[in-house]
Design a protein around this motif. Structure first.
Motif, PDB file in Angstrom:
ATOM      1  N   ASN A   1       4.242   2.256  -3.687  1.00 45.97           N
ATOM      2  CA  ASN A   1       3.626   1.945  -4.854  1.00 45.97           C
ATOM      3  C   ASN A   1       2.226   2.450  -4.866  1.00 45.97           C
TER       4      ASN A   1
ATOM      5  N   SER B   1       6.746   1.312  -8.817  1.00 48.68           N
ATOM      6  CA  SER B   1       5.379   0.826  -9.239  1.00 48.68           C
ATOM      7  C   SER B   1       4.394   1.729  -9.234  1.00 48.68           C
TER       8      SER B   1
ATOM      9  N   ALA C   1      -0.676  -1.842  -3.799  1.00 51.07           N
ATOM     10  CA  ALA C   1      -0.183  -0.614  -4.069  1.00 51.07           C
ATOM     11  C   ALA C   1      -1.349   0.366  -3.066  1.00 51.07           C
TER      12      ALA C   1
END
Ligand code: BG6
Length: 476
Positions: free
Chosen positions: A5, A38, A109
């Motif tokens: 992500n 994501s 992330a």
């Protein structure tokens, strides 16, 4: 391969590069399902915009510049991942909020920063990111130019490496990711036909041209401080040159490719800067301004918009083979290509291999045959492979920026420049710049093939630029 992500943050997100290249490239990756589950794109800028007004501004650019089809639904879906974050990146104030914002998007992330700003800001931004705890799990893509000279390049690199680590720095040179530049490896090393003759025994000269029809457009201020040599030579042209001339790497990974490119750059030199560098500047033509009349350009500017050079590589493969390089704005034709001219056999026209990088993509080979009939008359013929015409789904081929952004997310350095390449390239560029303050500047009319003196550079060696006209004359 699955990509982690990501939160992608673009510094300089209201600039031309972001609208024209970066955000359309991310759209194409999104449309091709190449982005992680994501992902978020955060555009940082000083302008008083909101996410909504930024998206509004972006819509027409996406319509015009996306390679993949875009309808209202796919546009809105993509835009829902794009947000605008107003802050002045040279001041501390906005960074704590930026951190909070990242955490609200995705705490785990990988952070990917894109510095689409002048290199003079690279260090400031990196320090501020570090001071505010935003460099953990982070990597950065930096745009060319890597500094304004060797000293600033070294300094920037030192700071970024100390804070982020060399593995987390991706130095963009979009020419590396062009389809036909990548194809040079296969053309050279995947064909015994070419591989065995690639060197001084058979090759008489190498020519690399990157000619553009565009002028400086809205970039007068940048160009006045840069000029054609700094803008194109230590990066795009030397990347192509080193791929064309390097030894075969043990394997085609970043480490081995970079190592061979660096080795050849170490042996690349210019013998006589006064004689082997030709500068030019475009003058006006019908419906087209002279360089000196462009916006933000001094009316008596001596900045070059064209440069031609003669270089040499002192190693066993290339000793005594002249390498001619040229680039110019407002040339008669847009064309980037590499020409290998071979030594003539007795009374025959020389053989040629031309690697066409853009706008046409392909490989042209010229050779001699006997004319049909009883006499031994010969004729010069050619084979012209058009790569871009031959692949029906050409539109499905990713563009350079898409490839680069995807590669950086995959942590693949193959398409990026190593710092040693940058350093060696700046060294040579500086030697040229410092040694040519007194070289004349020749003027050429816009939309022509540059100053005639660039032809003299080759003619003094009994060579000639292999332009379309020359090809036509020699084949007929
Ligand atoms: C950029 C230069 O790096 O490359 C520009 O700053 C130049 O001046 C451009 O026009 C050329 O890129 P391309 O992909 O259009 O050949």
């Amino acid at each position: 391969m699955r990509i982690n992500n990501h939160i992608i943050t673009i510094f300089g997100g209201t600039g031309d590069l972001s609208f024209r290249k970066l955000l359309p490239a991310f759209y194409n990756l999104h449309a091709g399902n190449k982005l992680p589950e994501s992902f978020h794109i955060v555009v940082v800028g000083r302008q008083d915009l909101t996410t909504e007004t930024y998206r509004q501004r972006l819509r027409p650019w996406l319509k015009e510049h996306s390679r993949c089809p875009i309808d209202d639904e796919s546009m809105e879906l993509y835009l829902s991942y794009v947000s605008y974050f107003k802050m002045t990146f040279t001041e501390d104030e906005g960074y704590p909020q930026l951190k909070t914002y990242f955490n609200s998007l995705d705490e785990n992330a990988r952070l990917l920063y894109y510095f689409a700003v002048s290199p003079s800001f690279f260090e400031t931004i990196t320090y501020k990111l570090k001071n505010h705890g935003l460099t953990h799990n982070a990597k950065v893509i930096i745009e060319k130019p890597f500094g304004n000279d060797l000293v600033s390049a070294i300094k920037i690199n030192q700071t970024l490496t100390d804070i982020l680590g060399d593995d987390n720095i991706y130095r963009i040179d979009h020419y590396i990711a062009k389809e036909m530049v990548q194809n040079i490896y296969t053309i050279r090393f995947g064909n015994a036909l070419f591989k065995e003759i690639w060197g001084r025994k058979a090759i008489k000269s190498i020519q690399i041209s990157a000619n553009e029809t565009v002028g400086v457009e809205s970039r007068g201020t940048f160009y006045e401080a840069t000029g054609a040599l700094k803008d194109m030579f230590p990066n795009h042209l030397l990347q192509i040159l080193s791929i064309v001339t390097m030894e075969e790497p043990k394997s085609f990974d970043a480490h081995h490719i970079h190592h061979q490119q660096e080795k050849v750059l170490e042996h690349l030199d210019i013998k006589n800067v006064q004689e082997d560098v030709i500068y030019g500047q475009y003058t006006q033509a019908i419906n087209s301004k002279s360089y000196r009349d462009e916006a933000n350009v001094s009316p008596d500017s001596n900045v070059e918009t064209f440069v031609a050079l003669k270089l040499a590589i002192d190693n066993d493969r290339w000793r005594d083979v002249p390498i001619y390089v040229r680039t110019g704005k407002r040339m008669h034709k847009r064309s980037t290509e590499v020409v290998l001219e071979f030594k003539e056999e007795l009374n025959q026209t020389s053989n040629l291999i031309i690697i066409k990088i853009q706008p046409d993509e392909g490989v042209y080979v010229r050779f001699n045959i006997k004319k049909p009939g009883q006499k031994n008359d010969t004729e010069t013929v050619f084979m012209d492979f058009c790569q871009s015409c031959n692949y029906e789904n050409r539109l499905n081929t990713p563009e350079a920026y898409e490839r680069l952004l995807h590669a950086a997310m995959l942590e693949d350095h193959t398409l990026f420049a190593s710092f040693k390449q940058v350093e060696l390239s700046w060294k040579l560029a500086e030697k040229i710049i410092n040694g040519t303050h007194d070289n004349p500047l020749y003027f050429y009319e816009a939309f022509t093939s540059g100053p005639k003196e660039s032809y003299d550079l080759l003619r003094n060696d009994n060579n000639d630029w292999i332009d379309e006209e020359v090809l036509g004359e020699l084949s007929s």
